[in-house]
Design an enzyme around this catalytic site. Structure first.
Site, short mmCIF file in Angstrom:
data_model
loop_
_atom_site.label_atom_id
_atom_site.label_comp_id
_atom_site.label_asym_id
_atom_site.label_seq_id
_atom_site.Cartn_x
_atom_site.Cartn_y
_atom_site.Cartn_z
N HIS A 115 0.84 -1.22 0.00
CA HIS A 115 0.00 0.00 0.00
C HIS A 115 0.87 1.26 0.00
CE1 HIS A 115 -3.22 -2.80 1.30
NE2 HIS A 115 -2.29 -3.28 2.08
N SER B 11 14.93 21.48 -17.32
CA SER B 11 13.75 22.27 -17.63
C SER B 11 14.19 23.49 -18.40
CB SER B 11 13.06 22.69 -16.34
OG SER B 11 12.27 23.84 -16.56
N LYS C 40 16.32 21.80 -12.36
CA LYS C 40 15.53 20.58 -12.56
C LYS C 40 16.31 19.45 -13.21
CE LYS C 40 11.68 19.75 -11.97
NZ LYS C 40 10.36 20.24 -12.36
N GLU D 22 9.34 8.35 -17.06
CA GLU D 22 7.93 8.73 -17.25
C GLU D 22 7.40 8.17 -18.57
OE1 GLU D 22 7.21 13.12 -15.94
OE2 GLU D 22 9.34 12.89 -16.31
#
Ligand code: ARG
Length: 452
Positions: free
Chosen positions: A144, A266, A272, A279
């Protein structure tokens, strides 16, 4: 054809991928036709050589494919006839585009499956290397997404090797089941001409010989659906890995740093380091599942035998395969480049609450019924929580008042190294077992020729 109808009908902008397989299938057909005496040996030679030239012209871009000729099959045959004349007009003897395209697609799909299997094995090898390096690295295991029990990073990584091992099996199975040759099934009903189907099957490495039913053979796209399913499920697995890498590379977790070549900056925020590749491993799943659903939906409710709907099965198959290949191409480098923050993992694993189960097991080892041990440790955890301390910070007298069974030796079960090392049954996370699993998989990969 009406131009709009022709545009809907044409497939050459995607079935150009079949060029190599189409030419190979046609060369086998020509040799077979000569062997059974339906064409002369000289005609077969002219066809084989002519096809070689057509393939080269098209592959090099010297000759553009003509959408007016509908598909790759008509483009190749038309150019062949232009080049060699009369002999070229004999190639399509005892053949239809229906058995031709089924044959080409199977050749293509089988080739792709073999490449994908090798790609999976490269990724599994890198998982082995990282798992060996981190056989003893501790981290919390989660259920979980809540810290549950301590495991080893090697064990965690090898879980992905298991998933990929099953994926490999599915691609290999699909490849094996596609080993029957549709060539010679004609448009739907075979042919009365004395061709030799076993010969073309053998030349094209269809090891299971010719298909057994012409109606099924020209309309069967099961092999495409099977590959798409294998690809969709693999994408699901890679999405889980991608998600964990995204999560673990956050400042909040800080368990891993992705290799320089697998991150992006970025355009606005100079600090970043975005996990784009992880992803996208996650994001590609959408199209992989979409490809499978498209294939199944197109095939549903089709009457025997060939229907033009089947042309629509090609793009999802190509997309499923190419997406799988893109992901697999990036995977070994991505895995190899992962830098795990073992200190951070260790301190997360040092949370004594993670040892609650091991403590209960220690009491069981000393004769207490499991339910009683579970209750007792439950009480202990509550007490520690009330006092705002960890289990390890409860003093010996206090432990004794809770229950005399909680001796200092029993409390040693809270040591995470001890706890993990004790879980040595098959499938467990103990460092020795991780190393044994790594060795077993590496031996398997070596036997397959996919590991040094
Ligand atoms: N491009 C077609 C396909 O992919 C080839 C078969 C065409 N056959 C036909 N009878 N029109 O299905």
């Amino acid at each position: 054809m009406d131009p709009a109808a022709a545009a809907l009908n044409a497939s050459v902008h995607f079935d150009r991928r079949l060029l190599r397989d189409d030419v190979r299938g046609s060369q086998a057909q020509a040799r077979m036709l000569a062997a059974v005496g339906l064409i002369t040996a000289a005609d077969a030679e002219a066809i084989v050589a002519g096809l070689e030239r057509v393939a080269q012209e098209i592959a090099s871009g010297e000759r553009a494919l003509d959408p007016a000729l509908e598909d790759i099959h008509m483009n190749v045959e038309t150019r062949l006839i232009e080049l060699i004349g009369e002999a070229g007009r004999r190639l399509h003897t005892a053949r239809s585009r229906n058995d031709q395209v089924a044959t080409d697609l199977k050749l293509y799909a089988r080739r792709a499956a073999v490449e994908i299997v090798a790609g999976i094995d490269r990724a599994r090898l890198e998982l082995c290397r990282q798992a060996r390096r981190h056989a003893e690295t501790l981290l919390p295991g989660y259920t979980h997404l809540q810290r549950a029990q301590v495991v080893t990073l090697g064990h965690h990584l090898m879980a992905y090797a298991e998933m990929l091992g099953r994926d490999r099996g599915r691609f290999a199975d699909a490849e094996r089941r596609a080993a029957e040759s549709p060539l010679g099934s004609g448009a739907l009903a075979g042919t009365g001409l004395p061709i030799d189907r076993a010969r073309t099957a053998a030349e094209l490495s269809f090891s299971a010989g010719p298909t057994h039913n012409s109606l099924d053979a020209v309309s069967d796209r099961d092999f495409a659906a099977e590959i798409a399913f294998a690809a969709a499920l693999m994408a699901v697995h890679l999405s889980r890995l991608g998600e964990e890498l995204v999560l673990w590379s956050t400042s909040e977790f800080g368990f891993v740093r992705l290799g320089e070549g697998y991150c992006s900056g970025s355009s606005l925020m100079p600090q970043k380091r975005n996990p784009d590749i992880a992803e996208l491993l996650r994001g590609k799943t959408g199209r992989a599942i979409g490809d499978l659903v498209a294939l199944l939906t197109i095939s549903k409710g089709l009457t025997l035998a060939y229907n033009k709907d089947l042309q629509e099965t090609q793009e999802p198959l190509y997309d499923a395969i190419e997406t799988a290949q893109l992901s697999l191409a990036v995977l070994p480098g991505l895995i190899a480049g992962l830098e795990f923050d073992v200190t951070r993992m260790a301190s997360a694993a040092d949370d004594p609450a993670l040892g609650a189960t091991d403590l209960a097991e220690e009491l069981v080892r000393r004769g207490m019924p499991f339910r009683s041990a579970h209750e007792l440790i439950g009480r202990l955890v509550r007490r520690a929580e009330e006092r705002g301390v960890t289990l390890r910070e409860l003093g010996p007298e206090e432990l004794h008042t809770v229950d005399p069974a909680l001796t200092p030796e029993v409390m040693q079960a809270l040591d995470p190294h001890r706890a993990v090392a004790a879980r040595t049954l098959p499938g467990g996370p103990a460092p020795d077992l991780v190393l044994a699993e790594v060795a077993r998989l590496e031996a398997e990969l070596r036997a397959l020729g996919h590991a040094p």
